[in-house]
Design a protein around this motif. Sequence first.
Motif, PDB file in Angstrom:
ATOM      1  N   LEU A   9       9.297  11.066   3.484  1.00  0.00           N
ATOM      2  CA  LEU A   9       7.896  10.681   3.296  1.00  0.00           C
ATOM      3  C   LEU A   9       7.615  10.498   1.813  1.00  0.00           C
ATOM      4  CD1 LEU A   9       6.324  13.343   5.677  1.00  0.00           C
ATOM      5  CD2 LEU A   9       6.601  10.906   6.153  1.00  0.00           C
ATOM      6  N   LEU A  10       6.904   9.438   1.486  1.00  0.00           N
ATOM      7  CA  LEU A  10       6.461   9.181   0.124  1.00  0.00           C
ATOM      8  C   LEU A  10       4.942   9.097   0.139  1.00  0.00           C
ATOM      9  CD1 LEU A  10       7.107   8.454  -2.854  1.00  0.00           C
ATOM     10  CD2 LEU A  10       7.122   6.051  -2.123  1.00  0.00           C
ATOM     11  N   PHE A  11       4.309   9.902  -0.696  1.00  0.00           N
ATOM     12  CA  PHE A  11       2.851   9.882  -0.818  1.00  0.00           C
ATOM     13  C   PHE A  11       2.485   9.244  -2.155  1.00  0.00           C
ATOM     14  CE2 PHE A  11       1.868  13.985   1.810  1.00  0.00           C
ATOM     15  CZ  PHE A  11       2.380  13.383   2.943  1.00  0.00           C
ATOM     16  N   ARG A  12       1.486   8.369  -2.121  1.00  0.00           N
ATOM     17  CA  ARG A  12       0.903   7.827  -3.349  1.00  0.00           C
ATOM     18  C   ARG A  12      -0.574   8.173  -3.332  1.00  0.00           C
ATOM     19  NH1 ARG A  12      -0.285   1.698  -5.435  1.00  0.00           N
ATOM     20  NH2 ARG A  12      -1.035   2.349  -7.479  1.00  0.00           N
ATOM     21  N   ASN A  13      -0.993   8.900  -4.349  1.00  0.00           N
ATOM     22  CA  ASN A  13      -2.365   9.377  -4.467  1.00  0.00           C
ATOM     23  C   ASN A  13      -2.971   8.744  -5.712  1.00  0.00           C
ATOM     24  OD1 ASN A  13      -4.725  10.849  -4.669  1.00  0.00           O
ATOM     25  ND2 ASN A  13      -3.722  12.833  -4.870  1.00  0.00           N
ATOM     26  N   THR A  14      -4.039   7.972  -5.548  1.00  0.00           N
ATOM     27  CA  THR A  14      -4.751   7.387  -6.680  1.00  0.00           C
ATOM     28  C   THR A  14      -6.041   8.172  -6.869  1.00  0.00           C
ATOM     29  OG1 THR A  14      -3.829   5.205  -6.226  1.00  0.00           O
ATOM     30  CG2 THR A  14      -5.805   5.287  -7.615  1.00  0.00           C
ATOM     31  N   MET A  15      -6.191   8.749  -8.060  1.00  0.00           N
ATOM     32  CA  MET A  15      -7.332   9.611  -8.349  1.00  0.00           C
ATOM     33  C   MET A  15      -8.198   9.024  -9.450  1.00  0.00           C
ATOM     34  SD  MET A  15      -4.976  13.030  -8.381  1.00  0.00           S
ATOM     35  CE  MET A  15      -3.567  12.053  -8.929  1.00  0.00           C
ATOM     36  N   GLU A  89      -9.280   8.432  -4.748  1.00  0.00           N
ATOM     37  CA  GLU A  89      -9.821   7.101  -4.499  1.00  0.00           C
ATOM     38  C   GLU A  89      -9.043   6.375  -3.409  1.00  0.00           C
ATOM     39  OE1 GLU A  89     -10.223   3.783  -7.619  1.00  0.00           O
ATOM     40  OE2 GLU A  89     -11.939   5.120  -7.918  1.00  0.00           O
ATOM     41  N   ARG A  90      -7.758   6.644  -3.330  1.00  0.00           N
ATOM     42  CA  ARG A  90      -6.905   6.026  -2.315  1.00  0.00           C
ATOM     43  C   ARG A  90      -5.705   6.937  -2.090  1.00  0.00           C
ATOM     44  NH1 ARG A  90      -6.447   1.520   0.220  1.00  0.00           N
ATOM     45  NH2 ARG A  90      -4.450   0.713   0.898  1.00  0.00           N
ATOM     46  N   CYS A 113     -12.102   8.549   0.858  1.00  0.00           N
ATOM     47  CA  CYS A 113     -11.302   7.478   0.275  1.00  0.00           C
ATOM     48  C   CYS A 113     -10.573   6.685   1.341  1.00  0.00           C
ATOM     49  CB  CYS A 113     -10.277   8.064  -0.699  1.00  0.00           C
ATOM     50  SG  CYS A 113      -8.962   8.985   0.120  1.00  0.00           S
ATOM     51  N   ALA A 114      -9.977   5.590   0.903  1.00  0.00           N
ATOM     52  CA  ALA A 114      -9.125   4.800   1.783  1.00  0.00           C
ATOM     53  C   ALA A 114      -7.835   5.564   2.053  1.00  0.00           C
ATOM     54  CB  ALA A 114      -8.820   3.455   1.131  1.00  0.00           C
ATOM     55  N   LEU A 115      -7.396   5.570   3.296  1.00  0.00           N
ATOM     56  CA  LEU A 115      -6.175   6.254   3.705  1.00  0.00           C
ATOM     57  C   LEU A 115      -5.366   5.284   4.550  1.00  0.00           C
ATOM     58  CD1 LEU A 115      -4.339   8.745   4.249  1.00  0.00           C
ATOM     59  CD2 LEU A 115      -5.922   9.339   6.114  1.00  0.00           C
TER      60      LEU A 115
END
Length: 133
Positions: A9-15, A89-90, A113-115
């Motif tokens: 699993l790869l998570f990308r979190n935009t804050m 934010e995403r 946020c968008a998920l």
Amino acid sequence: MTAQDSTTLLFRNTMRIAEGHLEGFLDAITKAVAFAAQHGPQLMVETFVDEERMLAHSFQLYEDSDAVRLHWKLADPYIQEVMKHCQVERFEVFGAPDADVVAGVRSALGEQCALTFNPRIAGFVRFATGHRA
């Protein structure tokens, strides 16, 4: 192993960093990543900041859903400290987490946020020996 069998699993979190909180965010995220490097189950954590736009991007690679749950258990105080200085934010999930992790991500983010969830098609990971910070 086929792409559908992969548990990675790869998570990308935009804050979005709150106005006036850049230094606090940088301090909190640096401490959180240092803790993860020493104690966390992640295979990789990389965080980048765009100071001009007051955005930060965090990428975290996990072996499987069990590793995500362990991360949540161990890192909660660090996550809470980071979140004092920003808002998600995403949030993007790449791979196929189990239902428990899907529910946990949805619950943690709520409607803020968008998920998105993106199934894996193909890929591989090649890490050099040793760790670098």
